[in-house]
Structures are given as structure tokens and as C-alpha cells.
Design a protein around this motif. Structure first.
Motif, mmCIF file in Angstrom:
data_model
loop_
_atom_site.group_PDB
_atom_site.id
_atom_site.type_symbol
_atom_site.label_atom_id
_atom_site.label_comp_id
_atom_site.label_asym_id
_atom_site.label_seq_id
_atom_site.Cartn_x
_atom_site.Cartn_y
_atom_site.Cartn_z
ATOM 1 N N TRP A 189 0.300 -1.284 0.085
ATOM 2 C CA TRP A 189 -0.098 -0.027 -0.175
ATOM 3 C C TRP A 189 0.785 1.592 -0.428
ATOM 4 O O TRP A 189 0.363 2.151 -0.897
ATOM 5 C CB TRP A 189 -1.185 0.132 1.291
ATOM 6 C CG TRP A 189 -1.964 -1.346 1.143
ATOM 7 C CD1 TRP A 189 -2.778 -2.201 0.127
ATOM 8 C CD2 TRP A 189 -2.395 -1.218 2.035
ATOM 9 N NE1 TRP A 189 -3.377 -2.488 0.548
ATOM 10 C CE2 TRP A 189 -3.432 -2.439 2.057
ATOM 11 C CE3 TRP A 189 -2.651 -0.847 3.327
ATOM 12 C CZ2 TRP A 189 -4.774 -3.113 2.132
ATOM 13 C CZ3 TRP A 189 -3.439 -1.892 4.732
ATOM 14 C CH2 TRP A 189 -4.505 -2.580 4.144
ATOM 15 N N MET A 190 1.907 1.820 1.312
ATOM 16 C CA MET A 190 2.916 1.993 0.664
ATOM 17 C C MET A 190 3.303 2.285 -0.410
ATOM 18 O O MET A 190 3.567 3.434 -0.796
ATOM 19 C CB MET A 190 4.070 2.043 2.256
ATOM 20 C CG MET A 190 2.903 2.049 3.684
ATOM 21 S SD MET A 190 4.900 2.192 4.780
ATOM 22 C CE MET A 190 5.248 3.429 5.087
ATOM 23 N N ASP A 191 4.048 1.764 -1.344
ATOM 24 C CA ASP A 191 4.528 2.071 -2.286
ATOM 25 C C ASP A 191 4.097 2.053 -3.528
ATOM 26 O O ASP A 191 4.026 3.103 -4.328
ATOM 27 C CB ASP A 191 4.776 0.267 -2.838
ATOM 28 C CG ASP A 191 5.847 0.098 -4.393
ATOM 29 O OD1 ASP A 191 6.573 0.839 -3.905
ATOM 30 O OD2 ASP A 191 5.639 -0.906 -4.895
ATOM 31 N N GLU A 192 2.023 1.376 -3.711
ATOM 32 C CA GLU A 192 1.592 2.627 -4.287
ATOM 33 C C GLU A 192 1.081 3.904 -3.709
ATOM 34 O O GLU A 192 1.243 4.546 -5.192
ATOM 35 C CB GLU A 192 0.445 1.395 -4.534
ATOM 36 C CG GLU A 192 0.307 -0.037 -4.692
ATOM 37 C CD GLU A 192 -1.158 -1.067 -4.588
ATOM 38 O OE1 GLU A 192 -0.346 -1.799 -4.948
ATOM 39 O OE2 GLU A 192 -1.733 -0.218 -4.099
ATOM 40 N N THR A 236 9.690 1.695 -8.497
ATOM 41 C CA THR A 236 10.216 1.489 -6.632
ATOM 42 C C THR A 236 11.229 1.500 -7.819
ATOM 43 O O THR A 236 12.199 0.577 -8.350
ATOM 44 C CB THR A 236 9.733 0.525 -6.525
ATOM 45 O OG1 THR A 236 8.092 1.067 -6.588
ATOM 46 C CG2 THR A 236 10.399 0.738 -5.160
ATOM 47 N N ALA A 237 12.394 2.336 -6.830
ATOM 48 C CA ALA A 237 13.713 2.239 -7.564
ATOM 49 C C ALA A 237 14.901 1.707 -5.607
ATOM 50 O O ALA A 237 14.989 0.725 -5.888
ATOM 51 C CB ALA A 237 14.660 3.603 -7.798
ATOM 52 N N GLY A 238 14.157 1.565 -4.360
ATOM 53 C CA GLY A 238 14.564 1.699 -3.639
ATOM 54 C C GLY A 238 13.397 2.111 -2.048
ATOM 55 O O GLY A 238 13.052 2.572 -2.349
ATOM 56 N N VAL A 239 13.472 0.873 -1.216
ATOM 57 C CA VAL A 239 12.826 1.153 -0.212
ATOM 58 C C VAL A 239 14.586 1.701 0.787
ATOM 59 O O VAL A 239 14.713 0.909 1.477
ATOM 60 C CB VAL A 239 12.662 0.454 0.069
ATOM 61 C CG1 VAL A 239 11.959 0.340 1.822
ATOM 62 C CG2 VAL A 239 11.412 0.245 -0.531
ATOM 63 N N ASP A 240 13.782 2.509 2.062
ATOM 64 C CA ASP A 240 15.613 2.940 2.636
ATOM 65 C C ASP A 240 14.858 3.045 4.434
ATOM 66 O O ASP A 240 13.427 2.802 4.458
ATOM 67 C CB ASP A 240 16.500 4.166 2.976
ATOM 68 C CG ASP A 240 16.851 4.730 1.822
ATOM 69 O OD1 ASP A 240 17.558 3.468 1.088
ATOM 70 O OD2 ASP A 240 16.453 5.469 0.949
ATOM 71 N N ASP A 241 15.095 1.923 4.933
ATOM 72 C CA ASP A 241 14.556 1.976 6.676
ATOM 73 C C ASP A 241 13.199 1.979 7.108
ATOM 74 O O ASP A 241 12.488 2.389 7.361
ATOM 75 C CB ASP A 241 15.126 3.068 7.330
ATOM 76 C CG ASP A 241 14.884 3.455 9.077
ATOM 77 O OD1 ASP A 241 15.296 2.092 9.287
ATOM 78 O OD2 ASP A 241 14.631 4.551 9.293
#
Length: 145
Positions: free
Chosen positions: A34-37, A53-58
Motif C-alpha cells: 500500500w505504501m509503495d502504491e 520503485t528503485a529503493g526502500v530505506d529504513d
């Protein structure tokens, strides 16, 4: 040039049993989806282009969201590179009967703007104009440290 407020999106998702883990709370992967969308929507609103999406941090889970409650997700762009944007994402547990909220999750996602051929394209500069935008920018930058 788009402002931080132009990219600010908020959405609610009712947590159903099929969204839950075996503890009857929202599955972390479902919340991440949901957060990605929502993050992609904020990025696209900013870039005016399709964003991937290229990356997710922390990605931190601070407390669960039980079945029957609402996941309130908030997203806004706080940094722009040449072809990428960074979006601050936050989630709260919301009691649908009272409106009471409790912070549950925070993260930053990086998205890349692409054209029809899936090649990276330039994004505009981010503008921060209001005191509220300055506060949100500070909050996102502090969360990085």
C-alpha cells in the motif's frame, strides 16, 4: 515547479482478515505494498511521468494494526534528483469508530521517472514554499539520520 504540498497524498485502507497475518494484525508486506502504491502516486504527481520503485530505506514497524482498524497512509516528495524522487511515507493505525490514530510505520522510497520506452527521464526541481512544507521537509530529513 511542483511544491511539496502538490505531492502530498493520504489514503485509508480498511484492514480485512485476508490482509492479516496469523496474529490477526495487518501483514507487513501488505502495508508495504500500500505504501509503495501511494508513494508511486506522489512521485508521478511530482514528475508528471510514470515512476517505478528503485529503493526502500529504513522500513520500521513500530506497532501493529489490528483487523477491523484502518491503515492511514501518508506520502509526499521531499527530494528530487536528476531522474529520481524520494518520497516520505508514514502510516498510522486509525480506529474507524473514534478517529483515534497511533503512528505505526515510517519509511522513505526512491522512485525513478521513466518514459514510454522505460528509459529514465529528468524530473523537475522541488519547491518548498510554506511553513508546513518546511516542517514536513525537516521531518523527512531528520528521519534519514
Amino acid at each position: 515547479m511542483p511544491t511539496l504540498s502538490d505531492t502530498h497524498i493520504r489514503n485509508r485502507y480498511r484492514v480485512q482478515p485476508n490482509d492479516a497475518n496469523n496474529y490477526e494484525t495487518l501483514h507487513g508486506g501488505e502495508l508495504m505494498k500500500w505504501m509503495d502504491e501511494l508513494g508511486a502516486m506522489a512521485a508521478m504527481r511530482f514528475a508528471g511521468e510514470t515512476c517505478v520503485t528503485a529503493g526502500v530505506d529504513d522500513f520500521g514497524f513500530h506497532r501493529p494494526i489490528p483487523v477491523g482498524d484502518t491503515a492511514l497512509v501518508d506520502a509526499y516528495v521531499y527530494r528530487a534528483g536528476k531522474t529520481s524522487v524520494t518520497v516520505r511515507l508514514r502510516a498510522w493505525r486509525e480506529d474507524p469508530r473514534t478517529g483515534e490514530t497511533e503512528r505505526t510505520t515510517g519509511s522513505s522510497f526512491t522512485f525513478v521517472a521513466i518514459d514510454e520506452d522505460r528509459n529514465p527521464v529528468r524530473v523537475p526541481e522541488l519547491t518548498v514554499e510554506t511553513d508546513e512544507e518546511e516542517r514536513l521537509l525537516r521531518e523527512a530529513l531528520e528521519a534519514e539520520s
